[in-house]
Scaffold this motif. Structure first.
Motif, PDB file in Angstrom:
ATOM      1  N   PRO A 138      -1.214   0.116 -15.918  1.00  0.00           N
ATOM      2  CA  PRO A 138      -1.054   0.374 -14.484  1.00  0.00           C
ATOM      3  C   PRO A 138      -0.816  -0.912 -13.704  1.00  0.00           C
ATOM      4  O   PRO A 138      -1.150  -2.004 -14.162  1.00  0.00           O
ATOM      5  N   VAL A 139      -0.236  -0.769 -12.519  1.00  0.00           N
ATOM      6  CA  VAL A 139       0.016  -1.904 -11.628  1.00  0.00           C
ATOM      7  C   VAL A 139      -0.728  -1.644 -10.325  1.00  0.00           C
ATOM      8  O   VAL A 139      -0.608  -0.571  -9.727  1.00  0.00           O
ATOM      9  N   ARG A 140      -1.467  -2.644  -9.866  1.00  0.00           N
ATOM     10  CA  ARG A 140      -2.294  -2.483  -8.673  1.00  0.00           C
ATOM     11  C   ARG A 140      -1.583  -2.955  -7.417  1.00  0.00           C
ATOM     12  O   ARG A 140      -0.622  -3.717  -7.474  1.00  0.00           O
ATOM     13  N   ASN A 141      -2.114  -2.501  -6.298  1.00  0.00           N
ATOM     14  CA  ASN A 141      -1.653  -2.963  -4.994  1.00  0.00           C
ATOM     15  C   ASN A 141      -1.771  -4.485  -4.907  1.00  0.00           C
ATOM     16  O   ASN A 141      -2.726  -5.080  -5.384  1.00  0.00           O
ATOM     17  N   PRO A 175       0.807  -1.228   0.000  1.00  0.00           N
ATOM     18  CA  PRO A 175       0.000   0.000   0.000  1.00  0.00           C
ATOM     19  C   PRO A 175       0.842   1.282   0.000  1.00  0.00           C
ATOM     20  O   PRO A 175       0.448   2.286  -0.599  1.00  0.00           O
ATOM     21  N   SER A 176       2.012   1.236   0.649  1.00  0.00           N
ATOM     22  CA  SER A 176       2.869   2.426   0.702  1.00  0.00           C
ATOM     23  C   SER A 176       3.464   2.775  -0.667  1.00  0.00           C
ATOM     24  O   SER A 176       3.975   3.882  -0.859  1.00  0.00           O
ATOM     25  N   ASP A 177       3.410   1.818  -1.610  1.00  0.00           N
ATOM     26  CA  ASP A 177       3.924   2.063  -2.959  1.00  0.00           C
ATOM     27  C   ASP A 177       2.883   2.701  -3.866  1.00  0.00           C
ATOM     28  O   ASP A 177       3.189   3.032  -5.010  1.00  0.00           O
ATOM     29  N   CYS A 178       1.655   2.853  -3.370  1.00  0.00           N
ATOM     30  CA  CYS A 178       0.527   3.202  -4.243  1.00  0.00           C
ATOM     31  C   CYS A 178      -0.050   4.585  -3.939  1.00  0.00           C
ATOM     32  O   CYS A 178       0.095   5.129  -2.853  1.00  0.00           O
ATOM     33  N   ARG A 179      -0.723   5.092  -4.946  1.00  0.00           N
ATOM     34  CA  ARG A 179      -1.561   6.275  -4.834  1.00  0.00           C
ATOM     35  C   ARG A 179      -2.885   5.927  -5.494  1.00  0.00           C
ATOM     36  O   ARG A 179      -2.925   5.602  -6.674  1.00  0.00           O
ATOM     37  N   GLU A 180      -3.971   5.952  -4.730  1.00  0.00           N
ATOM     38  CA  GLU A 180      -5.285   5.575  -5.264  1.00  0.00           C
ATOM     39  C   GLU A 180      -5.264   4.167  -5.875  1.00  0.00           C
ATOM     40  O   GLU A 180      -5.691   3.938  -6.999  1.00  0.00           O
TER      41      GLU A 180
END
Length: 301
Positions: A215-218, A169-174
């Motif tokens: 895109p790459v997801r969580n 989660p810390s690698d992601c935005r939205e």
């Protein structure tokens, strides 16, 4: 920090005339180039200046400049410059394969010359992106060589590197991986390949045209592969690909880029080419090397 600065101004531009209910997020679609002009030292203060410099109907160009300041002497140096392209998307997209962009507000106040110049840059990056999407950029498979222990020193196979990383989660935005995080992982993988060949420490000098295809997801797993494509007397170019795989998504290529490193040691041993494909990549790398030198000369002027 460069991607974060670019994302902030791109998001501001897209939402300045939107209400909270219709707000959108911005996604990094391409990093045209990132030039490392000077090193930044421990203890210096970094200052980033980002601005939207051109908009098409569904994308925007953002230019980011980085300055390093020595707070003791007051000296301020221009260390980095980058050109990034963003698209705007709704924040509630669930299917990563259907991440359709929305219209971008036009940038006001540009002169005719600035508008024409921006249109040329847009057409150029769009053509390169389309050309890349039609090509199969497969990593060079050296597993069989490694298994047999017959990898020859100074060859492409000897310096290939790979890395796997699960998205947190810390690698992601939205819900989606931040472009800067992806670039950092690609830089790490490419750096290992460069060090393996040079047998010395290296520094990133330039990043060419990172194309973000999907895109790459969580919680998805990212796979990075890097291998050298060109060497000069003091620099080495490394190509990097990134693939992603999830529980509900097929394994797919999501990004590709060329990183250039300079050695901190003596001259670099020339890359030994063993296949027609390696010779082709080396020739293309030489062309990019010449183009980069010309571009850096313009930046220094």
């Amino acid at each position: 920090m460069i991607e974060q600065a670019g994302n902030i101004v791109a998001t501001r531009h897209c939402n300045k005339e939107r209400g909270r209910e219709s707000a959108v997020i911005t996604v990094l679609a391409r990093a045209d180039h990132i030039d490392f002009l000077q090193p930044m030292y421990v203890g210096e203060v970094s200052q980033l200046q980002a601005a939207v410099t051109y908009t098409s109907s569904r994308s925007m160009e953002v230019t980011v400049d980085v300055w390093a300041e020595n707070v003791l002497s007051g000296m301020r140096r221009h260390t980095n410059t980058a050109t990034l392209w963003y698209i705007a998307v709704p924040p509630d997209v669930e299917d990563v394969t259907k991440l359709n962009s929305v219209p971008v507000p036009p940038l006001k106040g540009l002169s005719v010359d600035e508008q024409n110049s921006g249109q040329e840059r847009y057409n150029k990056q769009k053509a390169e992106r389309l050309a890349f999407s039609t090509m199969k950029k497969a990593a060079i498979n050296v597993c069989s060589y490694c298994a047999q222990g017959t990898v020859e020193e100074w060859t492409v196979a000897a310096s290939q590197s790979s890395l796997a990383n699960i998205v947190h989660p810390s690698d992601c935005r939205e819900k989606y991986v931040v472009g800067g995080t992806l670039m950092k992982m690609m830089d790490n993988t490419a750096g290992i390949s460069a060090i393996r060949h040079c047998k010395t420490l290296t520094l990133t000098a330039c990043i060419d045209a990172i194309n973000f295809l999907e895109p790459v997801r969580n919680s998805e797993v990212m796979f990075f592969t890097a291998w050298p494509t060109f060497t000069s007397n003091r620099s080495i170019e490394v190509e990097v690909t990134c693939e992603a795989e999830g529980l509900q998504a097929r394994r797919r290529q999501v990004a590709n880029a060329f990183f250039t490193f300079v050695t901190l040691g003596d001259s670099i041993v020339p890359l030994r080419l063993r296949t027609v494909d390696e010779e082709r990549r080396f020739k293309e790398g030489l062309e990019r090397y010449v183009a980069r030198k010309e571009q850096r000369q313009k930046l220094r002027v």
